[in-house]
Design a protein around this motif. Structure first.
Motif, PDB file in Angstrom:
ATOM      1  N   TYR A 201     -14.048   0.727   6.558  1.00 15.27           N
ATOM      2  CA  TYR A 201     -13.047   1.759   6.874  1.00 15.27           C
ATOM      3  C   TYR A 201     -13.127   2.911   5.889  1.00 15.27           C
ATOM      4  CZ  TYR A 201     -10.538  -1.200  10.257  1.00 15.27           C
ATOM      5  OH  TYR A 201     -10.178  -1.956  11.340  1.00 15.27           O
ATOM      6  N   LEU A 202     -13.254   2.566   4.609  1.00 12.81           N
ATOM      7  CA  LEU A 202     -13.331   3.589   3.566  1.00 12.81           C
ATOM      8  C   LEU A 202     -14.595   4.428   3.721  1.00 12.81           C
ATOM      9  CD1 LEU A 202     -11.734   4.509   1.049  1.00 12.81           C
ATOM     10  CD2 LEU A 202     -13.173   3.011  -0.307  1.00 12.81           C
ATOM     11  N   ALA A 203     -15.718   3.769   4.025  1.00 15.63           N
ATOM     12  CA  ALA A 203     -16.974   4.498   4.207  1.00 15.63           C
ATOM     13  C   ALA A 203     -16.917   5.443   5.389  1.00 15.63           C
ATOM     14  CB  ALA A 203     -18.125   3.501   4.382  1.00 15.63           C
ATOM     15  N   LEU A 204     -16.152   5.068   6.413  1.00 13.60           N
ATOM     16  CA  LEU A 204     -16.038   5.921   7.602  1.00 13.60           C
ATOM     17  C   LEU A 204     -15.048   7.062   7.399  1.00 13.60           C
ATOM     18  CD1 LEU A 204     -16.022   3.170  10.366  1.00 13.60           C
ATOM     19  CD2 LEU A 204     -17.842   4.810   9.909  1.00 13.60           C
ATOM     20  N   GLY A 205     -14.284   7.031   6.308  1.00 13.52           N
ATOM     21  CA  GLY A 205     -13.347   8.116   6.040  1.00 13.52           C
ATOM     22  C   GLY A 205     -12.097   8.055   6.871  1.00 13.52           C
TER      23      GLY A 205
ATOM     24  N   ALA B 212      -5.569   3.084  -1.638  1.00 10.01           N
ATOM     25  CA  ALA B 212      -5.111   2.148  -0.600  1.00 10.01           C
ATOM     26  C   ALA B 212      -6.086   0.988  -0.455  1.00 10.01           C
ATOM     27  CB  ALA B 212      -4.944   2.882   0.724  1.00 10.01           C
ATOM     28  N   ALA B 213      -7.385   1.292  -0.490  1.00 13.09           N
ATOM     29  CA  ALA B 213      -8.389   0.237  -0.367  1.00 13.09           C
ATOM     30  C   ALA B 213      -8.348  -0.700  -1.569  1.00 13.09           C
ATOM     31  CB  ALA B 213      -9.774   0.856  -0.233  1.00 13.09           C
ATOM     32  N   ARG B 214      -8.197  -0.143  -2.764  1.00 12.94           N
ATOM     33  CA  ARG B 214      -8.163  -0.996  -3.968  1.00 12.94           C
ATOM     34  C   ARG B 214      -6.927  -1.890  -3.975  1.00 12.94           C
ATOM     35  NH1 ARG B 214      -8.022   2.218  -8.917  1.00 12.94           N
ATOM     36  NH2 ARG B 214      -7.443   4.013  -7.641  1.00 12.94           N
ATOM     37  N   ILE B 215      -5.793  -1.355  -3.513  1.00  9.61           N
ATOM     38  CA  ILE B 215      -4.587  -2.180  -3.453  1.00  9.61           C
ATOM     39  C   ILE B 215      -4.781  -3.314  -2.457  1.00  9.61           C
ATOM     40  CG2 ILE B 215      -2.164  -2.199  -2.739  1.00  9.61           C
ATOM     41  CD1 ILE B 215      -1.918   0.615  -3.876  1.00  9.61           C
ATOM     42  N   ALA B 216      -5.310  -2.995  -1.284  1.00 11.22           N
ATOM     43  CA  ALA B 216      -5.521  -4.033  -0.272  1.00 11.22           C
ATOM     44  C   ALA B 216      -6.507  -5.092  -0.762  1.00 11.22           C
ATOM     45  CB  ALA B 216      -6.017  -3.397   1.029  1.00 11.22           C
TER      46      ALA B 216
ATOM     47  N   VAL C 177       0.842  -1.201   0.000  1.00 13.03           N
ATOM     48  CA  VAL C 177       0.000   0.000   0.000  1.00 13.03           C
ATOM     49  C   VAL C 177       0.876   1.250   0.000  1.00 13.03           C
ATOM     50  CG1 VAL C 177      -1.647   1.342   1.355  1.00 13.03           C
ATOM     51  CG2 VAL C 177      -1.993  -1.115   1.046  1.00 13.03           C
ATOM     52  N   ASN C 178       1.909   1.277   0.821  1.00 11.77           N
ATOM     53  CA  ASN C 178       2.785   2.449   0.872  1.00 11.77           C
ATOM     54  C   ASN C 178       3.490   2.680  -0.457  1.00 11.77           C
ATOM     55  OD1 ASN C 178       2.131   3.026   3.537  1.00 11.77           O
ATOM     56  ND2 ASN C 178       3.773   1.786   4.369  1.00 11.77           N
ATOM     57  N   ASN C 179       3.923   1.607  -1.097  1.00 15.79           N
ATOM     58  CA  ASN C 179       4.554   1.736  -2.410  1.00 15.79           C
ATOM     59  C   ASN C 179       3.565   2.259  -3.443  1.00 15.79           C
ATOM     60  OD1 ASN C 179       6.961   0.786  -1.376  1.00 15.79           O
ATOM     61  ND2 ASN C 179       6.649  -1.314  -2.075  1.00 15.79           N
ATOM     62  N   GLY C 180       2.334   1.759  -3.378  1.00 11.55           N
ATOM     63  CA  GLY C 180       1.323   2.226  -4.318  1.00 11.55           C
ATOM     64  C   GLY C 180       0.998   3.698  -4.132  1.00 11.55           C
TER      65      GLY C 180
END
Length: 466
Positions: A459-463, A170-174, A70-73
């Protein structure tokens, strides 16, 4: 001395500067429309999610490889870099919008050469010029300031868009990482199924050669083996497709064998974190970047409307020209050779063919559009949270049931093999036990990955931050 002629100019500049100062210190434009969408007091899906919402989610999975990906992405993804460039462009647009509040001064240096012919005699002359032009609209009513505030709010909204893009990436990579890991395990299960079916083929062929079973049984197990090999080929194709997709998200060339180049085929799907604090629904409006961006665009639309309304008011302008002209370049810097002209004017629009009124109505419509867009974004944010919270419980129930199904099908498969050897069951029952085992294992892997994806969606929905 030249000081006396300058006194009227100084008096005019002082008076107009005072008016400009009043315009600069005027109250800020009216606030955007009050929020009309009322958030519920608590989440309907689960009442105990009332503590402060989680601020980051990546570390909760306790997966160092996932964190590194994720950090690399986030550092290398081209789409995210494009979003960062849009933020820079929006900030500079705000600078451009605010530049009209300041005097505009330009210098036009030049050289002129002329030839005259009088009475048959010709003469040539040349002169160096250095001309200054000054233009300044004094923003007495705050029209330009309102336009600048609109551009600044738009720039802030673009910054929130960038933060939303970071979270989404980050969410799409995970999720792609989890899907890739699941696909590898699906291929492993399919390969084991092919191996097991091969064992059954050997068993049935041996019984057929000894005259203990029919040719139909052999045909059925060979057909079943071929179908299992087709499923394995599909599973391995899914691995390479998902691996290339993940590499692309990381802005890396999608190699031929992503499993060897970037990932370890022995990675396990992690368990979702047991607890999660979702906070209160009202907090979502101040935490989700897309909701915040929609509200700032509403403020920007309101500021543009104010600027359009103030265009009906008089405009106070100051213009001036000055400079020097001399045949010698060294003399144009002599203050005694300078000449200047200063004028102040007042422009009051009287008739514009409906242009100004049309701009007002246009911006009123844009405010209504931004207001309804904001409410739509907020409502969709609440839906995503409620949906993910509700899915969490059902997916956990489904995962437990499928885990039990895997255990039962494995036990029944072993019993079916024994029963077939003893001649107690037909071949179709044996084949069905193998298919049931494969389906249960595949479904269990899929729901494990869905649990992880749903947790990331929450997590994404909660921002929450990465």
């Amino acid at each position: 001395m030249p000081a006396k002629p300058c006194r009227p100019m100084l008096w005019i500049l002082s008076a107009l500067s005072a008016l400009w100062t009043v315009g600069c210190d005027a109250p800020a434009p009216r606030d955007a429309h009050a929020l009309a969408f009322q958030a519920p007091p608590h989440w309907s899906s689960n009442g105990h999610f009332a503590e402060a919402a989680a601020t980051s989610w990546l570390a909760a999975f306790n997966d160092e490889h996932l964190t590194r990906l994720v950090n690399n992405g986030l550092a290398d993804n081209f789409d995210l870099k494009s979003a960062a460039a849009r933020v820079d462009a929006a900030r500079e647009q705000a600078v451009i919008a605010g530049s009209g509040r300041w005097p505009q001064l330009s210098l036009t240096p030049g050289y002129q050469r002329a030839k005259t012919n009088i009475g048959g005699e010709s003469s040539e002359s040349g002169a160096f010029t250095a001309l200054f032009n000054l233009s300044w609209e004094l923003d007495v009513w705050g029209r330009i300031k309102a336009g600048q505030q609109a551009a600044e709010a738009e720039a802030e909204a673009t910054g929130d868009d960038y933060r939303a893009a970071q979270l989404s990436l980050a969410a799409r990579i995970a999720q792609a990482y989890f899907e890739f890991t699941e696909a590898q395990w699906q291929a492993t299960v399919a390969a084991q199924s092919v191996k097991d079916r091969g064992t059954i083929v050997d068993l049935v062929r041996g019984r057929f050669n000894r005259g203990l079973t029919r040719g139909l049984d052999l045909r059925l197990v060979l057909t079943d083996l071929a179908n299992a090999e087709a499923q394995l080929a599909q599973a391995r194709n899914d691995v390479q497709l998902l691996g290339k997709r993940l590499q692309t998200l990381l802005s890396r060339y999608p190699g031929n064998d992503p499993a060897k180049q970037e990932f370890d085929a022995t990675f396990q799907l992690p368990q979702p974190p047991e607890t999660l604090s979702a906070g209160l629904p009202a907090e979502l409006l101040e935490r989700r970047p897309d909701v915040i961006a929609a509200f700032k665009r509403l403020r920007a639309a309101d500021s543009r409307l104010e600027s359009a309304e103030k265009a009906l008011l008089p405009r106070v302008t100051l213009t001036g020209t000055g400079g020097a002209s001399s045949a010698a370049l060294t003399e144009i810097v002599d203050p005694r050779a300078a000449a200047w002209n200063l004028a102040a004017g007042l422009v009051q629009p009287l008739f514009t063919g409906g242009r100004l009124q049309g701009e007002i109505r246009f911006n009123e419509a844009k405010v209504r559009e931004a207001f309804n867009q904001y409410q739509s974004v907020a409502l969709n944010a609440f839906r995503e949270v409620e949906q993910a919270l509700a899915a969490e419980a059902w997916l956990r129930t489904q995962e437990q049931a499928l885990r039990e199904a895997v255990e039962q099908t494995e036990a029944s498969r072993k019993l079916a093999v024994y029963s077939y050897r003893q001649g107690l069951i037909e071949i179709l029952t044996l084949l069905d036990s193998y298919r049931s085992t494969l389906n249960a294992q595949s479904a269990h892997l899929a729901v494990q990955r869905q649990l992880l994806n749903n947790r990331i969606n929450l997590y994404l929905a909660l921002g929450g931050g990465v």
